[in-house]
Write a protein that holds these residues in place. Structure first.
Motif, PDB file in Angstrom:
ATOM      1  N   UNK A  28       5.740   5.915   5.561  1.00 50.43           N
ATOM      2  CA  UNK A  28       6.490   4.656   5.501  1.00 50.43           C
ATOM      3  C   UNK A  28       6.353   4.037   4.112  1.00 50.43           C
ATOM      4  N   UNK A  29       5.167   4.095   3.526  1.00 57.64           N
ATOM      5  CA  UNK A  29       4.964   3.526   2.186  1.00 57.64           C
ATOM      6  C   UNK A  29       5.805   4.249   1.145  1.00 57.64           C
ATOM      7  N   UNK A  30       5.878   5.560   1.261  1.00 53.08           N
ATOM      8  CA  UNK A  30       6.706   6.336   0.321  1.00 53.08           C
ATOM      9  C   UNK A  30       8.173   5.968   0.429  1.00 53.08           C
ATOM     10  N   UNK A  43       9.741   0.073  10.214  1.00 50.71           N
ATOM     11  CA  UNK A  43       9.558   0.234  11.652  1.00 50.71           C
ATOM     12  C   UNK A  43       9.839   1.638  12.146  1.00 50.71           C
ATOM     13  N   UNK A  44      10.852   2.281  11.583  1.00 50.77           N
ATOM     14  CA  UNK A  44      11.211   3.638  12.018  1.00 50.77           C
ATOM     15  C   UNK A  44      10.259   4.695  11.490  1.00 50.77           C
ATOM     16  N   UNK A  45       9.735   4.509  10.282  1.00 52.07           N
ATOM     17  CA  UNK A  45       8.935   5.564   9.661  1.00 52.07           C
ATOM     18  C   UNK A  45       7.442   5.443   9.931  1.00 52.07           C
ATOM     19  N   UNK A  46       6.968   4.278  10.329  1.00 54.86           N
ATOM     20  CA  UNK A  46       5.521   4.091  10.482  1.00 54.86           C
ATOM     21  C   UNK A  46       4.917   4.992  11.554  1.00 54.86           C
ATOM     22  N   UNK A  64      -2.087   7.900  -1.169  1.00 56.07           N
ATOM     23  CA  UNK A  64      -1.015   8.062  -2.155  1.00 56.07           C
ATOM     24  C   UNK A  64       0.326   7.813  -1.460  1.00 56.07           C
ATOM     25  N   UNK A  65       1.246   7.143  -2.149  1.00 52.20           N
ATOM     26  CA  UNK A  65       2.555   6.911  -1.522  1.00 52.20           C
ATOM     27  C   UNK A  65       3.273   8.229  -1.266  1.00 52.20           C
ATOM     28  N   UNK A  66       3.992   8.283  -0.177  1.00 50.41           N
ATOM     29  CA  UNK A  66       4.773   9.439   0.272  1.00 50.41           C
ATOM     30  C   UNK A  66       3.913  10.507   0.937  1.00 50.41           C
TER      31      UNK A  66
END
Length: 179
Positions: free
Chosen positions: A23-25, A14-17, A158-160
């Motif tokens: 957020x995925x990273x 919730x905070x990073x999206x 890609x994640x991150x």
């Protein structure tokens, strides 16, 4: 203990999206930290569904307007922007899937930071306010802009690598806020 971990994951999602960070990273990083190996994709999807619901609720009026006018210019640009993203994912799906194992998180975080820093430095020279929010229905973009934004979104699979970060950086590189 499981509920505490789920709450931590939900809070981080919730905070990073909505920030120009991935957020995925961060979720993959937490999976590694908590030792979660099974069903990580399912867990990520469930966490992202909650985010999707909040976005649909917040943008319901804009979404309704776009649905009422399916062939409007904004919808055509959204479709054009989606094509390079889909092609990128289809071409690199095995590498993207492998990257979700977490071995290259550092590279994704670094790339996001680099793109945002570079965009910020370039916009300061031009007097543009970085990270200002613009309505997609009012921003004058062309089809080439949409294709390039879609390419940025493809890289963000890609994640991150932050989707919002690459979108903001690409828009700033294209000079969209200054138009």
């Amino acid at each position: 203990m499981v509920w505490i971990i789920l709450c931590v994951l939900a809070i981080v999602q919730g905070l990073t999206e909505f920030l120009p960070i991935s957020s995925s990273g961060h979720l993959v990083l937490l999976y590694q930290w908590f030792g979660i190996e099974d069903q990580t994709i399912l867990l990520s999807v469930l966490l992202h569904i909650a985010t999707l619901c909040s976005v649909l609720l917040y943008y319901r009026k804009t979404i309704w307007e776009l649905l009422k006018h399916p062939f409007c210019y904004t919808n055509r640009c959204l479709i054009v922007a989606t094509i390079p993203t889909v092609l990128f994912v289809l071409l690199f799906r095995n590498i993207i899937t492998y990257a979700f194992g977490g071995d290259f998180l550092w590279l994704g975080f670094l790339l996001t930071g680099f793109l945002l820093s570079l965009a910020s430095m370039l916009t300061k020279k031009e007097g543009i306010v970085p990270y200002q929010i613009y309505s997609v229905t009012k921003m004058p973009i062309g089809y080439l802009d949409a294709i390039l934004m879609g390419m940025g979104q493809g890289i963000a699979c890609f994640p991150a690598v932050s989707r919002s970060g690459t979108t903001i950086a690409t828009g700033l590189f294209l000079g969209l806020p200054s138009r």
